[in-house]
Design an enzyme around this catalytic site. Structure first.
Site, PDB file in Angstrom:
ATOM      1  N   LYS A 185       0.862  -1.171   0.000  1.00  0.00           N
ATOM      2  CA  LYS A 185       0.000   0.000   0.000  1.00  0.00           C
ATOM      3  C   LYS A 185       0.910   1.237   0.000  1.00  0.00           C
ATOM      4  O   LYS A 185       2.133   1.117   0.133  1.00  0.00           O
ATOM      5  CB  LYS A 185      -0.904   0.004   1.244  1.00  0.00           C
TER       6      LYS A 185
HETATM    7  C1  PLP Z   1      -9.592  -3.486  -1.209  1.00  0.00           C
HETATM    8  C2  PLP Z   1      -9.014  -4.013   0.049  1.00  0.00           C
HETATM    9  N1  PLP Z   1      -9.645  -3.789   1.196  1.00  0.00           N
HETATM   10  C3  PLP Z   1      -9.156  -4.232   2.381  1.00  0.00           C
HETATM   11  C4  PLP Z   1      -7.986  -4.950   2.440  1.00  0.00           C
HETATM   12  C5  PLP Z   1      -7.496  -5.450   3.764  1.00  0.00           C
HETATM   13  O1  PLP Z   1      -6.307  -4.850   4.135  1.00  0.00           O
HETATM   14  P1  PLP Z   1      -5.388  -5.492   5.279  1.00  0.00           P
HETATM   15  O2  PLP Z   1      -4.436  -6.410   4.595  1.00  0.00           O
HETATM   16  O3  PLP Z   1      -4.707  -4.317   5.905  1.00  0.00           O
HETATM   17  O4  PLP Z   1      -6.302  -6.192   6.221  1.00  0.00           O
HETATM   18  C6  PLP Z   1      -7.279  -5.197   1.266  1.00  0.00           C
HETATM   19  C7  PLP Z   1      -5.987  -5.930   1.306  1.00  0.00           C
HETATM   20  O5  PLP Z   1      -5.168  -5.854   0.434  1.00  0.00           O
HETATM   21  C8  PLP Z   1      -7.797  -4.745   0.042  1.00  0.00           C
HETATM   22  O6  PLP Z   1      -7.180  -5.016  -1.115  1.00  0.00           O
END
Ligand code: PLP
Length: 401
Positions: A185
């Site tokens: 990210k």
């Molecule tokens: C669109 C989206 N939402 C939420 C998440 C969840 O993020 P995390 O890995 O911080 O839980 C991701 C993970 O890549 C994602 O691609």
């Protein structure tokens, strides 16, 4: 020579001093210091950066989504609309909260199909708008429809840090916005997440649910602010909620905080890189890069485009040709067990048929395009993708014989 496009971004050197201090003191838990723990400072800095009243840093964006749903106090077994194009962690957070995900169609431009959204809205209790890969759906229409229906909107802004809509920051448009600090990210802490909101009652619930036991919530009151509303909300929920312990550690905050001043630069470089490659690819007869919506200013660190007029075999040949030259591309619907292809979410209690979303996923390509790439790097990436498309299209069609 292509740079490595696929590694995560390095952490600014400034992080080392604070990490060393934390390692020496062993003070890694956010609630040990009487005040100003690194996690608390991160929350203050991030909410100021976003222009939101409150922020709560947690272990992941998935945790932030789960806590947002829990904090909204929805009826058990309630229904939550999510786009059919998102990451598997999003429907998972809905199920984790004891709720039922309701998927809606997504168009060829990766954005929510508003007719399908409007049709399904009367059946749901909340909406999570996943701005998947940083593509913003029509937030004017979504917010108007949801306000009329009295339905809360959670923004999943995992890929949208720095994106704006009519100049307003994505993640601050709905009741609550959730961000990810997972490695791939814009801000990289390996793992981590944060939610932002202006709603004192919602954040008080989320703070306690995240694991602020006893009176640890007092460490969420920023000195100098008028905290009466927040204190009342904490008092209301004291001892009334389960503790899910999804807190962030001080070490993660020490990795994240020095990256915040770099966000604007990363956004500008990411957008420049994206638009440069997109402009070249748009000249290919086999590639279409969907346009952004007019109110949206994007903050991309990856590139999505659709292959047009190619068979499945030709699409696979395109992926192989690009990879042979060093650019990894995934076609969401063609790669095995892809976590962004909704039919692989076999844990869903209700599996819908979404023909538009399915058709998009079968032709939508995804490649990383980090902000650190130079203009020459971007030209090289674009040239590889153009050549791969030429090679993959059958000679008959490519050369018109
Ligand atoms: C669109 C989206 N939402 C939420 C998440 C969840 O993020 P995390 O890995 O911080 O839980 C991701 C993970 O890549 C994602 O691609």
């Amino acid at each position: 020579m292509l740079p490595n496009m696929h590694d995560a971004d390095p952490i600014p050197a400034e992080a080392r001093i604070e990490i060393d201090r934390l390692l020496q003191s062993g003070d890694l838990f956010r609630y040990t210091a009487p005040q100003d723990a690194p996690v608390a400072l991160l929350e203050r800095e991030f909410s100021a950066f976003m222009g939101a009243k409150y922020a709560l840093a947690v272990s992941s964006c998935s945790a932030a989504l789960f806590l947002s749903l829990e904090a909204l106090n929805l009826p058990k077994g309630g229904r939550v609309m999510i786009p059919g194009f998102t990451f598997a962690a999003v429907p998972s957070s809905v199920i984790h909260a004891g709720l039922v995900p309701v998927l809606c169609e997504v168009g060829e431009n990766y954005r929510i199909d508003m007719a399908d959204f409007a049709a399904r809205l009367p059946q749901v209790d909340a909406v999570i708008v996943s701005h998947m890969r940083g593509h913003t759906s029509d937030m004017d229409a979504i917010l108007t429809l949801c306000a009329k229906a009295g339905i809360p909107v959670i923004e999943d802004a995992a890929h949208s840090l720095g994106t704006t809509w009519h100049g307003r920051k994505i993640g601050t448009l709905g009741r609550v916005g959730c961000f990810s600090f997972q490695s791939y990210k814009l801000v990289n802490a390996g793992e981590g997440g944060i939610l932002v909101t202006d709603d004192a009652d919602l954040v008080a619930r989320a703070v306690i649910l995240s694991g602020a036991y006893e009176h640890a919530w007092t460490k969420h009151l920023s000195p100098g602010d008028n905290t009466a509303e927040l204190e009342q909300a904490f008092a209301r929920w004291q001892n009334k909620l389960p503790l899910y312990n999804l807190r962030m550690s001080n070490l993660s905050a020490a990795v994240i905080r020095p990256q915040i001043p770099h966000i604007d630069q990363r956004v500008a470089s990411g957008r420049r890189n994206h638009d440069q490659v997109a402009a070249i690819l748009s000249q290919s007869p086999w590639i279409e890069v969907p346009a952004k919506l007019p109110p949206e200013e994007r903050a991309p660190d990856s590139l999505q485009f659709n292959l047009t007029g190619l068979s499945d075999a030709e699409v696979r040949a395109f992926v192989a040709a690009a990879e042979a030259e060093g650019v990894k591309v995934q076609v969401f619907g063609l790669s095995r067990d892809n976590a962004r292809a909704y039919w692989n979410w076999q844990f869903l209690p209700e599996m819908p048929d979404l023909p538009r979303t399915r058709a998009m996923l079968m032709r939508a390509c995804d490649t990383r395009l980090p902000a650190r790439l130079t203009s020459a790097d971007c030209d090289a990436v674009a040239a590889i993708l153009m050549r791969a498309a030429e090679q993959a299209a059958t000679p008959t069609r490519a050369y018109g014989t």
